[in-house]
Design a protein around this motif. Structure first.
Motif, mmCIF file in Angstrom:
data_model
loop_
_atom_site.group_PDB
_atom_site.id
_atom_site.type_symbol
_atom_site.label_atom_id
_atom_site.label_comp_id
_atom_site.label_asym_id
_atom_site.label_seq_id
_atom_site.Cartn_x
_atom_site.Cartn_y
_atom_site.Cartn_z
ATOM 1 N N ARG A 1 -2.289 2.524 -13.072
ATOM 2 C CA ARG A 1 -1.359 2.081 -14.113
ATOM 3 C C ARG A 1 -0.347 1.059 -13.588
ATOM 4 N NH1 ARG A 1 0.822 4.157 -19.018
ATOM 5 N NH2 ARG A 1 3.038 3.667 -19.277
ATOM 6 N N GLU A 2 0.275 1.328 -12.424
ATOM 7 C CA GLU A 2 1.300 0.427 -11.905
ATOM 8 C C GLU A 2 0.716 -0.928 -11.532
ATOM 9 O OE1 GLU A 2 3.705 2.072 -8.846
ATOM 10 O OE2 GLU A 2 4.317 3.815 -10.035
ATOM 11 N N ASN A 3 -0.492 -0.925 -10.986
ATOM 12 C CA ASN A 3 -1.138 -2.196 -10.665
ATOM 13 C C ASN A 3 -1.342 -3.031 -11.915
ATOM 14 O OD1 ASN A 3 -1.438 -2.096 -7.879
ATOM 15 N ND2 ASN A 3 -3.379 -1.005 -7.976
ATOM 16 N N VAL A 4 -1.902 -2.411 -12.950
ATOM 17 C CA VAL A 4 -2.185 -3.139 -14.188
ATOM 18 C C VAL A 4 -0.896 -3.703 -14.774
ATOM 19 C CG1 VAL A 4 -3.092 -2.964 -16.534
ATOM 20 C CG2 VAL A 4 -4.251 -1.762 -14.666
ATOM 21 N N ALA A 5 0.164 -2.906 -14.761
ATOM 22 C CA ALA A 5 1.456 -3.378 -15.285
ATOM 23 C C ALA A 5 1.960 -4.588 -14.497
ATOM 24 C CB ALA A 5 2.482 -2.250 -15.243
ATOM 25 N N SER A 6 1.779 -4.572 -13.188
ATOM 26 C CA SER A 6 2.289 -5.663 -12.341
ATOM 27 C C SER A 6 1.481 -6.947 -12.496
ATOM 28 C CB SER A 6 2.290 -5.232 -10.871
ATOM 29 O OG SER A 6 0.965 -5.174 -10.353
ATOM 30 N N TRP A 7 0.245 -6.856 -12.992
ATOM 31 C CA TRP A 7 -0.621 -8.026 -13.112
ATOM 32 C C TRP A 7 -0.264 -8.922 -14.294
ATOM 33 C CZ3 TRP A 7 -5.573 -4.623 -12.300
ATOM 34 C CH2 TRP A 7 -5.709 -4.334 -10.933
ATOM 35 N N LYS A 8 0.646 -8.483 -15.155
ATOM 36 C CA LYS A 8 1.115 -9.260 -16.316
ATOM 37 C C LYS A 8 -0.008 -9.581 -17.298
ATOM 38 C CE LYS A 8 5.053 -11.267 -13.855
ATOM 39 N NZ LYS A 8 5.817 -12.480 -13.538
ATOM 40 N N VAL A 9 -0.996 -8.709 -17.346
ATOM 41 C CA VAL A 9 -2.128 -8.959 -18.240
ATOM 42 C C VAL A 9 -1.723 -8.839 -19.706
ATOM 43 C CG1 VAL A 9 -3.911 -8.373 -16.561
ATOM 44 C CG2 VAL A 9 -2.910 -6.561 -17.966
ATOM 45 N N PHE A 10 -0.754 -7.980 -20.016
ATOM 46 C CA PHE A 10 -0.313 -7.850 -21.403
ATOM 47 C C PHE A 10 0.468 -9.087 -21.839
ATOM 48 C CE2 PHE A 10 -1.522 -3.534 -20.635
ATOM 49 C CZ PHE A 10 -1.860 -3.022 -21.886
ATOM 50 N N TYR A 11 1.302 -9.596 -20.949
ATOM 51 C CA TYR A 11 2.044 -10.821 -21.249
ATOM 52 C C TYR A 11 1.083 -11.959 -21.564
ATOM 53 C CZ TYR A 11 4.377 -15.231 -20.269
ATOM 54 O OH TYR A 11 4.822 -16.540 -20.342
ATOM 55 N N LYS A 12 0.059 -12.117 -20.736
ATOM 56 C CA LYS A 12 -0.876 -13.214 -20.919
ATOM 57 C C LYS A 12 -1.708 -13.038 -22.184
ATOM 58 C CE LYS A 12 -2.975 -14.671 -17.120
ATOM 59 N NZ LYS A 12 -3.601 -14.630 -15.781
ATOM 60 N N GLU A 13 -2.137 -11.820 -22.428
ATOM 61 C CA GLU A 13 -2.978 -11.610 -23.611
ATOM 62 C C GLU A 13 -2.188 -11.815 -24.902
ATOM 63 O OE1 GLU A 13 -6.861 -9.108 -24.704
ATOM 64 O OE2 GLU A 13 -5.337 -8.006 -23.585
ATOM 65 N N ARG A 14 -0.929 -11.373 -24.914
ATOM 66 C CA ARG A 14 -0.098 -11.624 -26.096
ATOM 67 C C ARG A 14 0.069 -13.120 -26.326
ATOM 68 N NH1 ARG A 14 2.921 -6.990 -24.368
ATOM 69 N NH2 ARG A 14 4.215 -8.313 -23.034
ATOM 70 N N ASN A 15 0.301 -13.878 -25.261
ATOM 71 C CA ASN A 15 0.449 -15.329 -25.382
ATOM 72 C C ASN A 15 -0.828 -15.982 -25.877
ATOM 73 O OD1 ASN A 15 3.103 -15.591 -24.635
ATOM 74 N ND2 ASN A 15 2.695 -16.943 -22.907
ATOM 75 N N THR A 16 -1.943 -15.594 -25.287
ATOM 76 C CA THR A 16 -3.218 -16.238 -25.629
ATOM 77 C C THR A 16 -3.606 -15.947 -27.060
ATOM 78 O OG1 THR A 16 -3.906 -16.069 -23.308
ATOM 79 C CG2 THR A 16 -5.610 -16.559 -24.924
ATOM 80 N N TYR A 17 -3.526 -14.680 -27.472
ATOM 81 C CA TYR A 17 -3.853 -14.319 -28.852
ATOM 82 C C TYR A 17 -2.803 -14.821 -29.845
ATOM 83 C CZ TYR A 17 -7.743 -11.072 -27.922
ATOM 84 O OH TYR A 17 -8.943 -10.515 -27.580
ATOM 85 N N GLY A 18 -1.546 -14.682 -29.464
ATOM 86 C CA GLY A 18 -0.475 -14.977 -30.407
ATOM 87 C C GLY A 18 -0.140 -16.437 -30.559
ATOM 88 N N GLN A 19 -0.311 -17.228 -29.494
ATOM 89 C CA GLN A 19 0.075 -18.637 -29.542
ATOM 90 C C GLN A 19 -1.093 -19.602 -29.379
ATOM 91 O OE1 GLN A 19 3.200 -19.765 -26.802
ATOM 92 N NE2 GLN A 19 2.936 -21.950 -27.170
ATOM 93 N N TYR A 20 -1.861 -19.435 -28.299
ATOM 94 C CA TYR A 20 -2.846 -20.465 -27.977
ATOM 95 C C TYR A 20 -4.061 -20.457 -28.894
ATOM 96 C CZ TYR A 20 0.131 -20.705 -23.896
ATOM 97 O OH TYR A 20 1.224 -20.808 -23.072
ATOM 98 N N ILE A 21 -4.622 -19.286 -29.172
ATOM 99 C CA ILE A 21 -5.798 -19.255 -30.043
ATOM 100 C C ILE A 21 -5.477 -19.819 -31.432
ATOM 101 C CG2 ILE A 21 -7.272 -17.662 -31.353
ATOM 102 C CD1 ILE A 21 -7.927 -16.253 -28.798
ATOM 103 N N PRO A 22 -4.349 -19.432 -32.061
ATOM 104 C CA PRO A 22 -4.038 -20.071 -33.351
ATOM 105 C C PRO A 22 -3.894 -21.586 -33.242
ATOM 106 C CG PRO A 22 -2.743 -18.069 -33.087
ATOM 107 C CD PRO A 22 -3.417 -18.327 -31.773
ATOM 108 N N GLU A 23 -3.317 -22.064 -32.151
ATOM 109 C CA GLU A 23 -3.201 -23.512 -31.962
ATOM 110 C C GLU A 23 -4.579 -24.155 -31.824
ATOM 111 O OE1 GLU A 23 1.155 -23.689 -29.711
ATOM 112 O OE2 GLU A 23 -0.653 -24.345 -28.668
ATOM 113 N N PHE A 24 -5.443 -23.526 -31.027
ATOM 114 C CA PHE A 24 -6.787 -24.087 -30.826
ATOM 115 C C PHE A 24 -7.553 -24.133 -32.152
ATOM 116 C CE2 PHE A 24 -6.894 -22.238 -26.218
ATOM 117 C CZ PHE A 24 -5.885 -23.112 -25.852
ATOM 118 N N GLU A 25 -7.476 -23.052 -32.905
ATOM 119 C CA GLU A 25 -8.196 -23.001 -34.183
ATOM 120 C C GLU A 25 -7.654 -24.044 -35.159
ATOM 121 O OE1 GLU A 25 -9.459 -18.242 -33.956
ATOM 122 O OE2 GLU A 25 -7.779 -18.875 -35.230
#
Length: 415
Positions: free
Chosen positions: A85-109
């Motif tokens: 759990r601590e490793n996954v939290a430190s990898w910032k994967v949630f931050y990146k996924e929120r950005n990609t889904y929330g900002q970049y994919i809508p822009e790309f589409e």
């Protein structure tokens, strides 16, 4: 977001993820909502199908103002309850996924829509309207629209591979054009996993030893010294910063482009109609060579993995150029030759793909097929490594890949 099986891994569902967390989403999707009749959370990832986050399906039975009833479900991603759990939290994967889904994919589409082409890259993302004490990503349940995964052990046939490469090319092209128009992506996109310390060193060492021990099964004993020497000094590609090579064509890679993170929709006749990406938590801004090596070596059928490798690169390149032209990429178009050269440059990806990812794709799911077991230096770790490297499917793939990789200089120390 992964292929469902009847054999569902049992993992405690946290009490904090209650009905209240989804109510703003339901109110947005159903303006005429009268009441929630029932709410149920269930795990969706079968054993051996997911290794980082815990993925849950939130099922609702609703009553609307006109008296009718409606069933709906959403996908919820949270941190695992495991020792990782601590490793996954430190990898910032949630931050990146929120950005990609929330900002970049809508822009790309939107970029494609403005160019007269309708394209969908992934499920709808629901930004949380409630302040949370823990990580949570809520997404559309693509299964409601008939999307599903292929059988990972069989891999992608040529039709599914071409469709996936075309969608990757479209995604990459939009990301490259956006970079030129709006500037750099956040620094977190320079790595797949945003590690400050190398938390996977022991895993790599244990994996490499078990992998090489199995070389006699792959008719590859003569490669032992080369692979051992190369692997002992190789960086972890998942944690490495993307190199910045002058003049290199760079894109926002999916970053974890294997078959369980790609979903397919079919028409009434059973013909493949649409491709969507999920688990965009490890995106890295780098050469598209990363996604190409990752997808082809981990997730295609054995018959096309090596025999059609160069053809698949050319197919991707053609689709990439089409999209770059459509979106009016302002720089010189990348050549097929430069793409092939980049794939050689990024050959450091080959060893982790074939020694860590590919065996996990090919083995049967089980209680020991999880990240905690992989991180274990003995006991459960030895058990899963023994099972994976002696698996009959793994043996067949390694017999094809290892000599090909060696001929390409993939295990040559150049530092």
């Amino acid at each position: 977001m992964v292929r469902e099986t009847e054999d569902i891994a049992i993992e405690p569902i946290p009490a904090w993820l209650d009905q209240q967390k989804f109510e703003p989403i339901l109110e947005r999707d159903f303006p005429d909502l009268k009441k929630i009749k029932s709410f149920r959370l269930e795990p969706t990832a079968g054993k051996g199908e997911n290794y980082t986050t815990l993925l849950l399906r939130a099922n609702f039975e609703l009553e609307l103002n006109d008296g009718s009833e409606q069933s709906i479900s959403y996908m919820a991603k949270i941190l695992p309850n495991s020792g990782n759990r601590e490793n996954v939290a430190s990898w910032k994967v949630f931050y990146k996924e929120r950005n990609t889904y929330g900002q970049y994919i809508p822009e790309f589409e939107q970029m494609y829509k403005d160019a007269g082409k309708k394209i969908s890259f992934g499920p709808r993302y629901y930004e949380s309207q409630i302040e949370l004490d823990d990580e949570l990503i809520v997404l559309e349940d693509l299964g409601k629209r008939g999307f599903r995964n292929v059988d990972r052990q069989n891999g992608l046939d040529i039709q599914h591979t071409e469709a996936t490469l075309e969608k990757l090319a479209q995604f990459h092209a939009a990301s490259a054009v956006r970079f030129e128009l709006k500037g750099s992506y956040p620094e977190e996109y320079n790595q797949n996993l945003c590690s400050v310390v190398d938390s996977l060193k022991e895993l790599r060492e244990n994996q490499l030893k078990a992998y090489i021990d199995a070389f006699p099964l792959y008719d590859a004993s003569h490669l032992t010294n080369d692979v051992q020497a190369y692997g002992s000094q190789a960086d972890d590609m998942f944690q490495s910063f993307a190199p910045k090579i002058e003049g290199e064509f760079r894109v926002l890679n999916h970053g974890d482009a294997w078959c369980n993170n790609i979903m397919y929709q079919y028409d009434e006749a059973g013909k493949l109609a649409e491709v969507n990406f999920v688990d965009l938590q490890m995106s890295r801004f780098s050469s598209p060579a990363q996604d190409l090596l990752y997808l082809i070596l981990s997730s295609t059928e054995l018959d096309i993995k090596i025999a059609k490798f160069d053809y698949l690169i050319k197919f991707y390149h053609e689709k990439l150029i089409e999209s770059l032209k459509l979106l009016k990429y302002p720089k010189p178009l990348p050549s097929l030759r430069s793409l092939h050269q980049s794939i050689f440059i990024y050959g450091d990806w080959i060893l982790p793909i074939v020694s860590i990812l590919l065996p996990l794709v090919l083995i049967d799911g089980g209680d020991d097929a999880n990240m905690d077991s992989l991180m274990d230096g003995e006991g459960a770790g030895d058990k899963i490594r023994n099972n994976m490297f002696k698996n009959h499917r793994v043996i067949k793939h390694q017999k094809e890949i290892l000599p090909w990789a060696h001929r390409r200089g993939a295990f040559e120390i150049t530092k």
